[in-house]
Design an enzyme around this catalytic site. Sequence first.
Site, mmCIF file in Angstrom:
data_model
loop_
_atom_site.group_PDB
_atom_site.id
_atom_site.type_symbol
_atom_site.label_atom_id
_atom_site.label_comp_id
_atom_site.label_asym_id
_atom_site.label_seq_id
_atom_site.Cartn_x
_atom_site.Cartn_y
_atom_site.Cartn_z
ATOM 1 N N TYR A 142 0.827 -1.212 0.000
ATOM 2 C CA TYR A 142 0.000 0.000 0.000
ATOM 3 C C TYR A 142 0.858 1.257 0.000
ATOM 4 C CZ TYR A 142 -4.617 -2.073 0.889
ATOM 5 O OH TYR A 142 -5.808 -2.743 0.784
ATOM 6 N N LYS A 191 3.348 -15.395 2.599
ATOM 7 C CA LYS A 191 3.545 -16.145 1.362
ATOM 8 C C LYS A 191 5.043 -16.404 1.249
ATOM 9 C CE LYS A 191 2.048 -17.956 -2.514
ATOM 10 N NZ LYS A 191 1.181 -19.155 -2.556
ATOM 11 N N ASP A 223 -2.737 -18.449 0.754
ATOM 12 C CA ASP A 223 -3.736 -19.163 -0.067
ATOM 13 C C ASP A 223 -4.435 -20.230 0.771
ATOM 14 O OD1 ASP A 223 -1.267 -20.455 0.017
ATOM 15 O OD2 ASP A 223 -1.317 -21.154 -2.058
ATOM 16 N N ASP A 247 -6.273 -6.979 4.256
ATOM 17 C CA ASP A 247 -7.405 -6.344 3.569
ATOM 18 C C ASP A 247 -8.303 -7.422 2.970
ATOM 19 O OD1 ASP A 247 -8.945 -4.279 2.326
ATOM 20 O OD2 ASP A 247 -7.928 -4.730 0.444
ATOM 21 N N ASP A 251 -12.165 -9.125 4.602
ATOM 22 C CA ASP A 251 -13.465 -9.156 3.915
ATOM 23 C C ASP A 251 -14.013 -10.583 3.913
ATOM 24 O OD1 ASP A 251 -13.176 -6.433 3.298
ATOM 25 O OD2 ASP A 251 -13.995 -6.695 1.281
HETATM 26 C C1 IPM Z 1 -10.344 -1.257 3.974
HETATM 27 C C2 IPM Z 1 -10.545 -0.697 2.594
HETATM 28 C C3 IPM Z 1 -9.384 0.234 2.272
HETATM 29 C C4 IPM Z 1 -8.120 -0.599 2.336
HETATM 30 C C5 IPM Z 1 -9.500 0.968 0.930
HETATM 31 C C6 IPM Z 1 -10.797 1.730 0.796
HETATM 32 C C7 IPM Z 1 -8.325 1.889 0.690
HETATM 33 O O1 IPM Z 1 -10.702 -1.705 1.665
HETATM 34 O O2 IPM Z 1 -10.252 -0.475 4.932
HETATM 35 O O3 IPM Z 1 -10.288 -2.479 4.098
HETATM 36 O O4 IPM Z 1 -7.788 -1.279 1.352
HETATM 37 O O5 IPM Z 1 -7.444 -0.567 3.366
HETATM 38 MG MG MG Z 2 -10.812 -3.643 2.516
#
Ligand code: IPM
Ligand code: MG
Length: 357
Positions: A142, A191, A223, A247, A251
């Site tokens: 990032y 990884k 993975d 990240d 999710d």
């Molecule tokens: C999160 C989001 C952010 C990230 C984006 C919006 C920059 O996906 O907070 O998980 O990737 O950190």
């Molecule tokens: Mg995110």
Amino acid sequence: MEFNIALLRGDGIGPEIVDSAVEILKKTADKFGHKFNFTPYLIGGAAIDATGKPLPEETVKGCLASDSVLLGAVGGPKWDNLPGDQRPEKALLGIRAALELFTNLRPAKLYKALKDECPLRPDIVANGFDLMMVRELTGGIYFGERGRREGKYGEEAYDTECYSKMEIERIAKVAFETARKRNKNVISIDKANVLESSRLWRATVHEIAKDYPDVTCTDMLVDNAAMQLVKNPAQFDVVVTSNMFGDILSDESSQITGSIGMLPSASLGSTKRGMYEPIHGSAPDIAGQNKANPIATILSASMMLRYSFDLDKEADAIDAAVDRFLEEGYRTADLVGNTGVKPLSTTEVTEKILEFI
Ligand code: IPM
Ligand code: MG
């Protein structure tokens, strides 16, 4: 006690969900005899529209002067075609860096009341799961060198994953300290079969692990981790991983709880000041319709009380109110699934949870 909270409402559903969490914080302050002062600042697309910049100086100064920050979400189709460094998301990275928030805590647990919303087979989640993802937040790909150049096949673009030993050491310590307060189990995700940065990550995590002999530490390739999360999520207690892997996996871990609309997060540095935000985005498709689930932001506010202000009883009161809301069968639009229950609006959810505090 008195605390100053900076509010970064942002874009899309951001303003609605932050306003909801502010109501909950005000009620909690009244009930327990505290005073929270709220100051709004611009961020993301809203800041671009008003000032031309996604992260105005004033916002950074305001956040640095506050005791903590509550953020909604940033971004939306209106700003999608701007160059990378002018996008709303850049503001999020910018504020994380400016506040030196190198730790991102993302808890994911299965609420009993939501077990029917869990997309995994009932036998897989028979004993529930409750994990804490510790994501490194101010390093890695990032923030590494990036650019465009002419390559062997013409135009190419690159981003760089780079971790210093110091960055790995400090996030590993957070993971082990966190595990000590939980089930004393850390799984470090990398990884290392391919990436040099992961090999340094793995070696460094093991060095830190020596200072925590009471905590079990194992490695898992990313993975495999993506697979294990849906195969047996209960095996995870504390997960520590890099910015990008965190990240992606956070999710995934949110979705197995039933809805990403439920997951809070805390971004922390080496001071008490933190930034608290739901892990979901700005959901432009439902913005302004009073439909968004404010629970992830309400739980983020609870994390603020716990981690930045040491107000555990107060945080417990908010968490218990959310539990009761779910136990009593109330649902938001993202949580109704096939239940046939009529979903509550954002303001109705807020009123119910206020009632339970
Ligand atoms: C999160 C989001 C952010 C990230 C984006 C919006 C920059 O996906 O907070 O998980 O990737 O950190
Ligand atoms: Mg995110």
